[in-house]
Design a protein around this motif. Structure first.
Motif, PDB file in Angstrom:
ATOM      1  N   GLN A  68       0.813  -1.211   0.000  1.00 20.59           N
ATOM      2  CA  GLN A  68       0.000   0.000   0.000  1.00 20.59           C
ATOM      3  C   GLN A  68       0.854   1.271   0.000  1.00 20.59           C
ATOM      4  O   GLN A  68       0.360   2.356  -0.305  1.00 20.59           O
ATOM      5  N   HIS A  69       2.161   1.142   0.322  1.00 21.71           N
ATOM      6  CA  HIS A  69       3.032   2.319   0.335  1.00 21.71           C
ATOM      7  C   HIS A  69       3.855   2.450  -0.955  1.00 21.71           C
ATOM      8  O   HIS A  69       4.628   3.391  -1.098  1.00 21.71           O
ATOM      9  N   THR A  70       3.719   1.497  -1.876  1.00 22.38           N
ATOM     10  CA  THR A  70       4.390   1.611  -3.172  1.00 22.38           C
ATOM     11  C   THR A  70       3.715   2.715  -3.974  1.00 22.38           C
ATOM     12  O   THR A  70       2.493   2.724  -4.101  1.00 22.38           O
ATOM     13  N   PRO A  71       4.487   3.678  -4.525  1.00 22.81           N
ATOM     14  CA  PRO A  71       3.869   4.764  -5.292  1.00 22.81           C
ATOM     15  C   PRO A  71       2.963   4.231  -6.399  1.00 22.81           C
ATOM     16  O   PRO A  71       3.353   3.341  -7.168  1.00 22.81           O
ATOM     17  N   LEU A  72       1.735   4.757  -6.444  1.00 17.23           N
ATOM     18  CA  LEU A  72       0.740   4.318  -7.418  1.00 17.23           C
ATOM     19  C   LEU A  72       0.324   5.521  -8.258  1.00 17.23           C
ATOM     20  O   LEU A  72      -0.154   6.519  -7.725  1.00 17.23           O
ATOM     21  N   ILE A  73       0.526   5.422  -9.568  1.00 14.44           N
ATOM     22  CA  ILE A  73       0.179   6.500 -10.495  1.00 14.44           C
ATOM     23  C   ILE A  73      -0.983   6.042 -11.355  1.00 14.44           C
ATOM     24  O   ILE A  73      -0.927   4.972 -11.971  1.00 14.44           O
ATOM     25  N   THR A  74      -2.038   6.835 -11.406  1.00 14.46           N
ATOM     26  CA  THR A  74      -3.206   6.492 -12.216  1.00 14.46           C
ATOM     27  C   THR A  74      -3.013   7.023 -13.629  1.00 14.46           C
ATOM     28  O   THR A  74      -2.678   8.193 -13.826  1.00 14.46           O
ATOM     29  N   VAL A  75      -3.227   6.150 -14.617  1.00  9.72           N
ATOM     30  CA  VAL A  75      -2.972   6.492 -16.021  1.00  9.72           C
ATOM     31  C   VAL A  75      -4.234   6.289 -16.841  1.00  9.72           C
ATOM     32  O   VAL A  75      -4.865   5.234 -16.771  1.00  9.72           O
ATOM     33  N   ALA A  76      -4.590   7.285 -17.613  1.00  7.59           N
ATOM     34  CA  ALA A  76      -5.724   7.169 -18.530  1.00  7.59           C
ATOM     35  C   ALA A  76      -5.290   7.594 -19.926  1.00  7.59           C
ATOM     36  O   ALA A  76      -4.284   8.284 -20.094  1.00  7.59           O
ATOM     37  N   LEU A  95       2.430  13.567 -17.473  1.00 10.36           N
ATOM     38  CA  LEU A  95       2.515  12.228 -16.898  1.00 10.36           C
ATOM     39  C   LEU A  95       3.791  11.532 -17.347  1.00 10.36           C
ATOM     40  O   LEU A  95       4.504  10.921 -16.539  1.00 10.36           O
ATOM     41  N   ILE A  96       4.107  11.612 -18.647  1.00 12.11           N
ATOM     42  CA  ILE A  96       5.321  10.976 -19.168  1.00 12.11           C
ATOM     43  C   ILE A  96       6.556  11.576 -18.511  1.00 12.11           C
ATOM     44  O   ILE A  96       7.501  10.858 -18.143  1.00 12.11           O
ATOM     45  N   GLN A  97       6.573  12.879 -18.323  1.00 14.03           N
ATOM     46  CA  GLN A  97       7.712  13.519 -17.666  1.00 14.03           C
ATOM     47  C   GLN A  97       7.831  13.039 -16.212  1.00 14.03           C
ATOM     48  O   GLN A  97       8.940  12.848 -15.698  1.00 14.03           O
ATOM     49  N   GLN A  98       6.705  12.817 -15.550  1.00 15.29           N
ATOM     50  CA  GLN A  98       6.708  12.303 -14.188  1.00 15.29           C
ATOM     51  C   GLN A  98       7.308  10.893 -14.145  1.00 15.29           C
ATOM     52  O   GLN A  98       8.118  10.573 -13.269  1.00 15.29           O
ATOM     53  N   ILE A  99       6.916  10.056 -15.116  1.00 14.72           N
ATOM     54  CA  ILE A  99       7.447   8.691 -15.173  1.00 14.72           C
ATOM     55  C   ILE A  99       8.938   8.715 -15.500  1.00 14.72           C
ATOM     56  O   ILE A  99       9.733   7.962 -14.920  1.00 14.72           O
ATOM     57  N   LEU A 100       9.340   9.595 -16.429  1.00 14.46           N
ATOM     58  CA  LEU A 100      10.761   9.714 -16.779  1.00 14.46           C
ATOM     59  C   LEU A 100      11.590  10.089 -15.557  1.00 14.46           C
ATOM     60  O   LEU A 100      12.701   9.584 -15.365  1.00 14.46           O
ATOM     61  N   ALA A 101      11.057  10.968 -14.721  1.00 17.45           N
ATOM     62  CA  ALA A 101      11.775  11.354 -13.503  1.00 17.45           C
ATOM     63  C   ALA A 101      11.938  10.172 -12.561  1.00 17.45           C
ATOM     64  O   ALA A 101      12.981  10.024 -11.902  1.00 17.45           O
ATOM     65  N   HIS A 102      10.936   9.320 -12.493  1.00 18.79           N
ATOM     66  CA  HIS A 102      11.017   8.135 -11.632  1.00 18.79           C
ATOM     67  C   HIS A 102      12.099   7.170 -12.104  1.00 18.79           C
ATOM     68  O   HIS A 102      12.659   6.411 -11.295  1.00 18.79           O
ATOM     69  N   LEU A 103      12.407   7.150 -13.394  1.00 20.15           N
ATOM     70  CA  LEU A 103      13.370   6.193 -13.931  1.00 20.15           C
ATOM     71  C   LEU A 103      14.744   6.330 -13.296  1.00 20.15           C
ATOM     72  O   LEU A 103      15.522   5.366 -13.263  1.00 20.15           O
ATOM     73  N   ASN A 104      15.076   7.508 -12.806  1.00 18.60           N
ATOM     74  CA  ASN A 104      16.415   7.761 -12.273  1.00 18.60           C
ATOM     75  C   ASN A 104      16.548   7.473 -10.784  1.00 18.60           C
ATOM     76  O   ASN A 104      17.598   7.731 -10.198  1.00 18.60           O
TER      77      ASN A 104
END
Length: 361
Positions: A193-201, A209-218
């Motif tokens: 339940q503490h794993t970051p969860l991003i809702t995508v539509a 949203l893509i920029q947010q995911i790209l930031a997570h990659l690092n």
């Protein structure tokens, strides 16, 4: 020469959840001065996702045989072998891809029916400690599936969620309030339940949203390879076997195509079955017949159908998940490829006869 560890991310998720779509969007918005490589593993034996990625990446793309220096290099390994416990197919595929591309970032997409923990163990072992820097692992999940016992009780589905540093609840435009609740309850049951969860539509069309995911990659992964896992994989040093002379994992050779102009490959495992065909470019599908055939397959309720086919109306890309069909017009292809995945045994001969009936005489 590899002067610093390559930033590496594992992109997981069950069949048809949107992994290839996400990767294509990440590639389209990657830093312009970086070279990225993608290793795609498919459950079926034919190999189609690389071609679908090629269509979205465009001029930045180069296959393994390309002689130009591309911004993106894509390698396919069909047959679900990246998740083998031995790790050897993974080592060979990664070594070849790094040798060719010398990438700034490597994205690995295991088959939706594969065990990603085996790949994570290898990537964090001594063999790759100076070459690979494992960062955020992303898992895509469709909340509508969580209530299905076939998913809840599937070890691979659970392992994908547990390995993830970030969860993407994809296709959220189709969710109900109960779908959201079921997902949260299931993650809580797995203590996630503490794993970051991003809702995508809307299929990753939101640039923010893509920029947010790209930031997570690092972000460094939470995963750590245990001592026991390292022993299972062996202590062989990378220096002992870097870019080894193991036989290459190549695409299906054109010489395999039978005298009739096509070949048929099957696979099974993890409770699923695949049937796939490659047709040489001399064959052309009659568009209306082929679309009518797809309708019959939709009635049979297969888990997944993917295809890139030469038709009388041009080159067609097909992606069908749970009866939902997406079509794309592609620029070019060297051959036609069709793959079906089901959770029940497939009638290979019947399907093949139906496909042959779609060809122009």
């Amino acid at each position: 020469m590899i002067t610093k560890p390559i930033n590496t991310n594992i992109i997981t998720g069950f069949l048809g959840v949107g992994k290839t779509t996400l990767i294509s969007q990440l590639l389209a918005h990657k830093p312009k001065d970086e070279v990225w490589a993608v290793l795609v593993n498919e459950f079926g034996e034919i190999g189609i996702d690389g071609g679908l990625l090629n269509a979205t990446v465009g001029d930045n793309y180069a296959s393994e045989s390309s002689k130009k220096q591309p911004a993106v290099v894509i390698k396919e390994v069909p047959g679900g072998c990246l998740c083998c416990v031995s790790g050897l197919p993974t080592q060979v595929a990664i070594n070849q891809l790094i040798q060719q591309a010398k990438p700034d970032r490597l994205l690995i997409e295991p088959t939706g029916l594969g065990h990603p923990a085996e790949i994570a163990k290898l990537l964090t072992s001594e063999y790759y400690q100076h070459v690979i820097k494992l960062q955020t692992s992303i898992c895509l999940v469709d909340a509508r599936k969580v209530g299905d016992p076939r998913y809840q009780n599937h070890d691979t589905f659970i392992q994908q969620l547990q390995l993830a540093d970030v969860l993407l609840a994809n296709k959220a435009q189709h969710y109900t309030a109960n779908d959201h609740l079921q997902l949260q309850q299931f993650l809580s049951k797995l203590h996630l339940q503490h794993t970051p969860l991003i809702t995508v539509a809307n299929h990753f069309t939101d640039i923010d949203l893509i920029q947010q995911i790209l930031a997570h990659l690092n972000v460094p992964t939470k995963y750590r390879c245990s001592t026991t896992a390292q022993r299972l994989l062996g202590r062989k040093s990378l220096a002992d076997n870097w870019f080894s002379s193991e036989p290459p994992l190549s695409d299906i050779d054109a010489a395999e195509v039978s005298a009739s102009g096509f070949i048929h490959k099957t696979n099974q495992g993890e409770g699923c079955y695949s049937s796939g065909w490659i047709f040489s470019a001399v064959h052309c599908f009659q568009f209306e017949r082929f679309m009518a055939w797809i309708d019959t397959v939709k009635i049979d309720n297969v888990l997944r159908l993917k295809a890139i086919v030469i038709t009388s109306d041009g080159v067609l890309g097909v992606n069908m998940v749970d009866g939902s069909l997406a079509l794309n017009e592609l620029d070019d292809t060297l051959d036609s490829r069709v793959e079906i995945i089901s959770d029940i045994p497939l009638e290979h001969e019947k399907l093949q006869q139906q496909l042959l009936a779609c060809l122009l005489n």
